[in-house]
Design a protein around this motif. Structure first.
Motif, PDB file in Angstrom:
ATOM      1  N   HIS A 163      -5.384  -3.828  -5.322  1.00 18.07           N
ATOM      2  CA  HIS A 163      -5.744  -3.082  -3.996  1.00 18.07           C
ATOM      3  C   HIS A 163      -6.601  -1.866  -4.816  1.00 18.07           C
ATOM      4  CE1 HIS A 163      -2.499  -4.384  -1.163  1.00 18.07           C
ATOM      5  NE2 HIS A 163      -3.252  -5.516  -1.515  1.00 18.07           N
ATOM      6  N   ASN A 179      -4.284   4.033   6.790  1.00 19.46           N
ATOM      7  CA  ASN A 179      -3.435   2.816   7.066  1.00 19.46           C
ATOM      8  C   ASN A 179      -2.575   2.515   8.006  1.00 19.46           C
ATOM      9  OD1 ASN A 179      -4.582   2.044   4.379  1.00 19.46           O
ATOM     10  ND2 ASN A 179      -2.845   3.170   3.156  1.00 19.46           N
ATOM     11  N   SER A 208       0.938  -1.302  -0.049  1.00 19.00           N
ATOM     12  CA  SER A 208       0.065   0.043  -0.021  1.00 19.00           C
ATOM     13  C   SER A 208       0.928   1.356   0.012  1.00 19.00           C
ATOM     14  CB  SER A 208      -0.944   0.001   1.194  1.00 19.00           C
ATOM     15  OG  SER A 208      -0.237  -0.150   2.609  1.00 19.00           O
TER      16      SER A 208
END
Length: 506
Positions: free
Chosen positions: A369, A392, A77
Motif C-alpha cells: 500500500h 480511510n 491500513s
C-alpha cells in the motif's frame, strides 16, 4: 313380414341406446382428463429463477465481495498507520541547519526505510532552475506547470433530418458554421467537402494540455535539497493557483509565428492573406456564364481572364486589422507558479546514486500500500496522520452503508432464497415460512441481511489467508444459489394435494 316389422320397431331403440353409451363414455374420458390435470403437482413460481432473481443475486454477491475487500484493506491500513506513527522521522532542512547533520539524518532514513515528514518551501532561489517548456508550441515560462488550451477556427457540420411531406421517408439537411473548437473536425467526412475544407492544425494536438517542469525541489538550503517525485506533481495542482499568463508568456518566449490578438496567442494559417478581405464566392449563374464564354476564341478568353484578374487585384484593399481565417490557431496559457510557498510532506525518501540526489516518493508498506501527503501550508505530524485516518474511515463507512443496502434489496426481491435461508438456519422467531404478513417478511429480510453482512466482515478480519477466505466466500455464494427454491411447507402442501387427488380418482 312380422319379423321385419319387429326388427324395424326395435332398431330405433337400439340406436338410442348406442348413442347414450357413447355419451357416457365421452363423459368418463373428460372426467379422467380432469382428474389427471388435478393430480399433477402444483409447481412453484419460477420468477425467482429468471432475470429478476439474477438482479437480486448480483446485488448480494457484489456487495459481499466489496465489503470483504474494503474491510480487509482497512485492517491492513490501520496497521500501516500505526507503523507510520511509531517509525516516522521529522526532517528539518532549513538553511540554518548544518549540511553534514542533514546528510547523516537523510542517509539513516534511506537505510532504515523510515517514513518521513517535513515542512519547507518550494525552492525559488533560481528562476531558470524550474522552467516549463512546451515542445509543441515553443512556449516557455518559469513556474511549476503550464495549462495550454488550444483551439482552431474551422468549419463545423450539423446534420438534421426532415420528413418528406406525404411519405414516411426522411432527408438530411446539412448546416455549416464557422466556429472555434478545441476538437479537430475532419472535413473529409463532410457532405459538402470542397466548399467547407478544414486544413490540418499547425499544432499537433488541440484541446487542453498540462505541461510540467522537469524538476521540482523543496528547500532553500544551499547544499541540500529534496526533489519531488513526478508521480506527486499532480498533488500541487490546486485550482486557485492557476493564473492567466498569456500576455506574459508571449513576451517571455519571444515567439516568431505567434502574435497577440484580443487576449489570445494567434497563429495565422495564412498571415499575408489575413490582411485582405475575403473574396466573394461566385454563384451558380456566374459559373455558368464563365463556362459559356470559355467556348469563344482562345485569344479572347485569355484577354478576359487578364482583365478579370486585374479588376480583382485593384478591388482588394488592405484591412486595418487582420481577419480570422479557417485554419487559424489561438491559444490561452495558464501558469502554476507556487515557488516560495510552504508545503507539508509525508511519505518516504529515496537516494539516487547516479544524480546524487534525494527524492520524496510515496511510502510503500509491506502489504504494497502506498501512502503520501502533499499539501500547501504547515501541517503538523499529528494532523497529517489524523487526516489519513479520517479519510480511510469516511470511505469505509460509506462502503459499509451502501453494501448493506444492496444486500437488503437483494434479499427483498428473492423471497424463495430468504425463506429457504431461514429454514436452513432454523430461525422460528419470525413464524413459519412462507411468511403470510408483510411485517414478518421485512423483519426477516433485515435479520438475514445483518447476519450475512456480519459474517462477511468476520471473514475479512479473522481469516488471514486470502485463499481460504475466498473459498469460504465462494461456499456462501453456492449455498445462496442452492436456496433458490420453494419452502418445504409449500412443497409438502403440493405433494399432499397431489396424493389426495390420486386417491379420489381411484
Amino acid at each position: 313380414s312380422s319379423r321385419r316389422g319387429l326388427r324395424n320397431m326395435s332398431s330405433p331403440k337400439s340406436r338410442k341406446g348406442k348413442t347414450s353409451d357413447k355419451k357416457d363414455k365421452g363423459k368418463e374420458k373428460e372426467q379422467e382428463e380432469t382428474d389427471t390435470k388435478e393430480v399433477q403437482p402444483v409447481e412453484s413460481d419460477c420468477c425467482d429463477r429468471c432475470l429478476f432473481s439474477s438482479f437480486g443475486y448480483v446485488l448480494i454477491f457484489v456487495a459481499m465481495f466489496v465489503v470483504f475487500f474494503s474491510e480487509r484493506e482497512h485492517k491492513y491500513s490501520q496497521r500501516d498507520i500505526s507503523y507510520i506513527t511509531n517509525q516516522i522521522v521529522t526532517v528539518d532542512i532549513s538553511p540554518q541547519q548544518k549540511a553534514t547533520e542533514i546528510e547523516s539524518i537523510l542517509s539513516e532514513i534511506v537505510e532504515e526505510q523510515h517514513p518521513v515528514h517535513c515542512i519547507d518551501v518550494i525552492s525559488d532561489v533560481d528562476e531558470k532552475s524550474m522552467l516549463v517548456i512546451d515542445d509543441r508550441t515553443d512556449v516557455s515560462f518559469p513556474g511549476l506547470a503550464l495549462k495550454i488550451h488550444t483551439e482552431m477556427y474551422q468549419w463545423t457540420q450539423k446534420e438534421t433530418s426532415e420528413r418528406i411531406e406525404g411519405t414516411v421517408e426522411t432527408k438530411s439537411k446539412y448546416e455549416y458554421v464557422k466556429a472555434w473548437s478545441a476538437t479537430f473536425h475532419d472535413s473529409s467526412s463532410f457532405h459538402r467537402q470542397d466548399a467547407h475544407y478544414n486544413p490540418q492544425p499547425t499544432v499537433s494536438q488541440l484541446s487542453t494540455r498540462n505541461v510540467w517542469t522537469d524538476d521540482i525541489f523543496v528547500g532553500n538550503h544551499p547544499a541540500v535539497q529534496l526533489h519531488l517525485s513526478k508521480s506527486l506533481y499532480s498533488k500541487l495542482a490546486r485550482r486557485d493557483l492557476w493564473k492567466n499568463v498569456t500576455q506574459k508568456a508571449a513576451e517571455y518566449s519571444d515567439l516568431d509565428l505567434w502574435e497577440m490578438r484580443d487576449g489570445f496567442l494567434y497563429r495565422p494559417y495564412d498571415k499575408a492573406e489575413s490582411w485582405f478581405s475575403e473574396p466573394e464566392e461566385k454563384g451558380e449563374g456566374e459559373q455558368t456564364e464563365d463556362t459559356s464564354d470559355a467556348t469563344n476564341g482562345e485569344g479572347e478568353t485569355e484577354g478576359d481572364e487578364v482583365m478579370k484578374s486585374a479588376d480583382k487585384s485593384a478591388e482588394r484593399v488592405r484591412l486595418d486589422q487582420p481577419r480570422t481565417m479557417i485554419g487559424d490557431i489561438r491559444m490561452t496559457i495558464f501558469a502554476l507558479d507556487a515557488r516560495g510557498q510552504t508545503i507539508s510532506y509525508l511519505g518516504a525518501l529515496k537516494f539516487n546514486e547516479d544524480w546524487n540526489q534525494y527524492f520524496l516518493i510515496p511510502w510503500r508498506s509491506q502489504n504494497n500500500h502506498k501512502y503520501s501527503m502533499v499539501e500547501y501550508g504547515s501541517v503538523s505530524l499529528e494532523d497529517a496522520i489524523d487526516r489519513m485516518s479520517t479519510d480511510n474511515a469516511t470511505k469505509l463507512w460509506l462502503i459499509r452503508i451502501l453494501s448493506f443496502l444492496s444486500i437488503l434489496i437483494g434479499f427483498a426481491i428473492l423471497p424463495n432464497v430468504l425463506n429457504a435461508t431461514i429454514e436452513m438456519l432454523r430461525i422460528r422467531m419470525f413464524g413459519e415460512t412462507p411468511f403470510e404478513k408483510w411485517t414478518q417478511y421485512i423483519v426477516a429480510t433485515l435479520a438475514v441481511s445483518v447476519m450475512l453482512w456480519m459474517v462477511v466482515v468476520w471473514i475479512a478480519y479473522v481469516v488471514g489467508i486470502i485463499y481460504l477466505a475466498l473459498t469460504i466466500m465462494t461456499g456462501i455464494v453456492v449455498r445462496l444459489i442452492w436456496n433458490n427454491k420453494a419452502p418445504a411447507k409449500a412443497q409438502n402442501t403440493a405433494t399432499k394435494d397431489a396424493e389426495l387427488q390420486t386417491k379420489k380418482k381411484k
